[in-house]
Design a protein around this motif. Structure first.
Motif, PDB file in Angstrom:
ATOM      1  N   LYS A 139      22.258   7.765  -8.544  1.00  0.00           N
ATOM      2  CA  LYS A 139      21.359   6.790  -8.637  1.00  0.00           C
ATOM      3  C   LYS A 139      21.614   5.474  -9.466  1.00  0.00           C
ATOM      4  N   VAL A 144      22.964  -1.030  -3.604  1.00  0.00           N
ATOM      5  CA  VAL A 144      23.222  -0.434  -2.478  1.00  0.00           C
ATOM      6  C   VAL A 144      22.808   1.048  -2.445  1.00  0.00           C
ATOM      7  N   SER A 145      22.540   1.431  -3.608  1.00  0.00           N
ATOM      8  CA  SER A 145      22.119   2.971  -4.024  1.00  0.00           C
ATOM      9  C   SER A 145      20.799   3.098  -3.083  1.00  0.00           C
ATOM     10  N   ASP A 146      20.567   4.524  -2.855  1.00  0.00           N
ATOM     11  CA  ASP A 146      19.369   5.005  -1.918  1.00  0.00           C
ATOM     12  C   ASP A 146      18.577   5.438  -3.135  1.00  0.00           C
ATOM     13  N   GLN A 147      18.857   5.668  -4.296  1.00  0.00           N
ATOM     14  CA  GLN A 147      17.859   5.891  -5.290  1.00  0.00           C
ATOM     15  C   GLN A 147      17.800   4.951  -6.412  1.00  0.00           C
ATOM     16  N   ASP A 195      11.977  -3.819   0.730  1.00  0.00           N
ATOM     17  CA  ASP A 195      12.757  -2.507   1.315  1.00  0.00           C
ATOM     18  C   ASP A 195      11.891  -2.113   2.510  1.00  0.00           C
ATOM     19  N   ARG A 229      14.242  -0.240   5.138  1.00  0.00           N
ATOM     20  CA  ARG A 229      15.029   0.488   4.163  1.00  0.00           C
ATOM     21  C   ARG A 229      14.297   1.390   3.606  1.00  0.00           C
ATOM     22  N   PHE A 230      14.875   2.882   3.676  1.00  0.00           N
ATOM     23  CA  PHE A 230      14.265   3.612   2.871  1.00  0.00           C
ATOM     24  C   PHE A 230      15.029   4.191   1.616  1.00  0.00           C
ATOM     25  N   ARG A 231      14.269   4.084   0.389  1.00  0.00           N
ATOM     26  CA  ARG A 231      14.865   4.586  -0.984  1.00  0.00           C
ATOM     27  C   ARG A 231      13.903   5.381  -1.469  1.00  0.00           C
ATOM     28  N   ARG A 232      14.284   6.036  -2.671  1.00  0.00           N
ATOM     29  CA  ARG A 232      13.450   6.687  -3.571  1.00  0.00           C
ATOM     30  C   ARG A 232      13.511   5.920  -4.836  1.00  0.00           C
ATOM     31  N   TYR A 233      12.072   5.699  -5.589  1.00  0.00           N
ATOM     32  CA  TYR A 233      12.181   4.946  -6.350  1.00  0.00           C
ATOM     33  C   TYR A 233      11.574   5.624  -7.722  1.00  0.00           C
TER      34      TYR A 233
END
Length: 631
Positions: free
Chosen positions: A37, A77-80, A102, A107-111
């Motif tokens: 992350k 560019v991280s997904d988390q 996003d 774009r799918f990310r975890r926050y």
């Protein structure tokens, strides 16, 4: 040179436990977002975080890249994404913009948001308003206290001062109560809690609620008594020029989170050097509380001693040389490096602070404190403003003049204000309004107006007591507005002159004051003034309460209290080691000069003081917090 304390002085508790607890909790929160992350950190959390968990620790727990929160579009560019922030609406809005951006681009990310030291309801409300409440997980990192040294703990909340004392925002009360509760649960129970000030009372009540809700465990206390004090009880002390070494270093180089950056003018090289200033630095530890006039003598003696230690190697045989290199050389080299840095810092301070201007400045301050030649002082302040020496310094002198004279005569107030606005810009009109609201820079009121104000204070006292009975209920916005207006209309009185006489804060003039062998706390201001905050603490501890100080508390607008804590009366009467360890909590900031004064009382009376403060302050920081800059 460095004063030796009493041999029976107690040992201080080990506060490194606070760091370990904070670090373990942060690691736990990071691991709740498994996998690699990127971590975004609030700018003012960078330095405190570095004292708890460095970059390598964060990398070990799958933090890929670190970014500073800058409130602009991100390049990660991280997904988390993990955000470590203070609970500020502006920052939360910025996070919601990232999430919505996003979403819009598919774009799918975890926050994850980690609020520290706590999360406020307003932050959740923003997430809900912006439609991202379900997309973001949030948590609290209960990082309340950062030990900066053996006897200094900071909450690192500089905004506490402006939020509460200027804007009347009480959101940090629970935070301060939780910080006190953390110390109580690790190092308590406390025998007695003393306090003065409206804020101190609220923090005490918040802490008591938490104690009553929690489990009571019997254990050996490490801290005996606690003293809570509001910053507005004593504004004069932080507005005086600091002349002890540590205070001067803070004024000139700005100590940040117990660390200072010395530039090329100190290091005599092209590079800047960061130095931790604490009791581990042997050179610094011996000069930190000294009046600056004594520092050079000590440093030159230290240099001679160091040279003697180096010279020992001459004439040594191989075995002795081997022992010297393995056991002493490294320590001597480290001491030599620190000594040269403190000599460089002292020379730099000398260049800035021993000019005629500074001597005149100190003379003016001392005259104001002693109520001597006030017209000449006003002339000096006018010249200071008109020469545009320093915007903050001019404000400091104006505030000091107002506080010591219990307000300015209307003609002086108007004249000085007009000159200031001409010199530094009309945008500072709002700054003057802030200073007036705080009682730092006011006009003297006619006698009739003050009696009306006093009756208003009485009514508001009753009203605030009633409000305190309903801590969980939200006061409607319109009502809080009316309350704030009522408070801001009060003409706050300083009463410094009367307090000064009652507590004998100004040593008798005409007597020789030896700064090398100080006889009282006044040495921290060249023998001119004993800090009011520290004198109060000393008096209350001596009397074991506020009895005999009724007139003083009346002049300070009351809100004093003394409550017996968890230990039984018999225990409280026995002066155990923990009884002589006093925790002083400054709400709104504490200066290094006040810490030096408390250490002086400790050495004289066999106490050890632990200073807990919302943040370290000085005249510059205090006044900068009250400036209104145009957006």
């Amino acid at each position: 040179m460095a004063h030796t304390g009493r041999k029976d002085a107690p040992e201080l508790p080990d506060f490194s436990l606070l760091k370990r607890l904070a670090k373990d909790q942060l690691i736990f929160l990071l691991e709740e977002l498994p996998g690699r992350k990127d971590l975004f950190i609030d700018a003012d959390l960078m330095s405190p975080l570095d004292r708890i968990a460095n970059v390598s620790t964060l990398k070990q727990h799958e933090v890929d890249k670190l970014y500073k929160v800058e409130l602009k579009p991100i390049v990660s560019v991280s997904d988390q994404l993990c955000f470590l922030i203070r609970p500020r609406i502006q920052t939360v809005k910025w996070i919601t913009d990232i999430v919505n951006s996003d979403k819009a681009s598919g774009r799918f990310r975890r926050y994850k948001i980690i609020f520290t030291p706590q999360k406020f309801y307003a932050c959740d409300a923003v997430l809900e308003e912006q439609g991202v409440y379900g997309d973001v997980s949030s948590d609290e990192w209960a990082f309340y206290l950062l030990p900066l040294d053996d006897d200094i703990i900071s909450m690192e909340l500089p905004e506490f001062f402006r939020d509460y004392f200027l804007e009347g925002d009480q959101r940090w009360m629970t935070t301060a109560g939780s910080a006190l509760h953390l110390l109580y649960s690790l190092y308590g129970p406390f025998s007695k809690v003393y306090g003065i000030g409206r804020c101190a009372k609220m923090v005490y009540e918040s802490w008591r609620e938490q104690v009553e809700d929690g489990e009571q465990k019997a254990r050996q206390p490490e801290i005996g008594n606690v003293f809570l004090i509001d910053r507005d009880v004593d504004f004069v002390t932080p507005l005086c020029s600091q002349v002890v070494y540590e205070g001067l270093v803070d004024d000139i180089f700005r100590i940040k989170c117990g660390c200072v950056e010395f530039g090329p003018e100190v290091t005599s090289s092209e590079k800047s050097v960061k130095v931790m200033l604490n009791s581990q630095d042997k050179v610094f530890n011996e000069i930190r509380n000294e009046h600056f006039s004594n520092v050079f003598g000590f440093l030159s003696q230290k240099a001679r001693n160091l040279q003697t230690a180096y010279d020992k190697r001459r004439g040594m045989d191989i075995q002795q040389m081997k022992t010297f290199v393995s056991e002493e050389l490294k320590g001597l080299k480290q001491e030599h490096r620190l000594l040269s840095l403190h000599i460089g810092a002292s020379e730099s301070i000398m260049k800035k602070k021993t000019k005629q201007d500074f001597q005149e400045l100190l003379k003016t301050e001392h005259s104001l404190l002693e109520d001597f030649e006030v017209r000449e002082c006003i002339g000096f302040i006018e010249e200071h403003i008109n020469r545009q020496v320093s915007m903050i310094e001019s404000l400091r002198l104006l505030s000091l003049l107002s506080l010591t004279e219990n307000g300015l005569l209307p003609k002086d107030y108007r004249s000085l204000k007009a000159q200031y606005l001409q010199s530094y810009g009309s945008e500072h009109l709002l700054t003057f309004a802030n200073l007036r609201q705080m009682g730092l820079l006011v006009e003297q009121q006619p006698g009739e107006a003050l009696t009306a104000v006093e009756s208003k204070v009485g009514k508001l006292g009753v009203l605030s007591n009633n409000l305190n009975d309903f801590p969980q209920k939200t006061v409607p916005f319109e009502e809080t507005g009316k309350l704030t207006d009522a408070f801001s209309s009060l003409a706050k009185k300083s009463n410094f002159r009367a307090l000064s006489k009652k507590l004998m804060l100004i040593p008798k003039t005409g007597e020789e004051y030896d700064l090398r062998v100080p006889r009282d706390m006044a040495y921290i201001f060249s023998g001119a003034y004993i800090p009011l905050s520290c004198k109060l603490i000393e008096q209350v501890l001596e009397r074991d309460g506020w009895s005999g100080l009724e007139e003083v508390t009346r002049l300070l607008n009351g809100h004093e209290f003394a409550v017996t804590g968890g230990s039984s009366g018999t225990e409280a009467r026995i002066k155990t080691d923990s009884q002589r360890i006093i925790l002083v909590m400054f709400l709104g900031g504490c200066t290094y000069s006040e810490m030096s004064a408390l250490r002086f009382i400790g050495r004289e009376k066999g106490y050890k003081f632990i200073v807990v403060t919302t943040a370290i302050t000085n005249s510059g920081r205090l006044l900068e917090a009250l400036l209104e800059r145009q957006a």
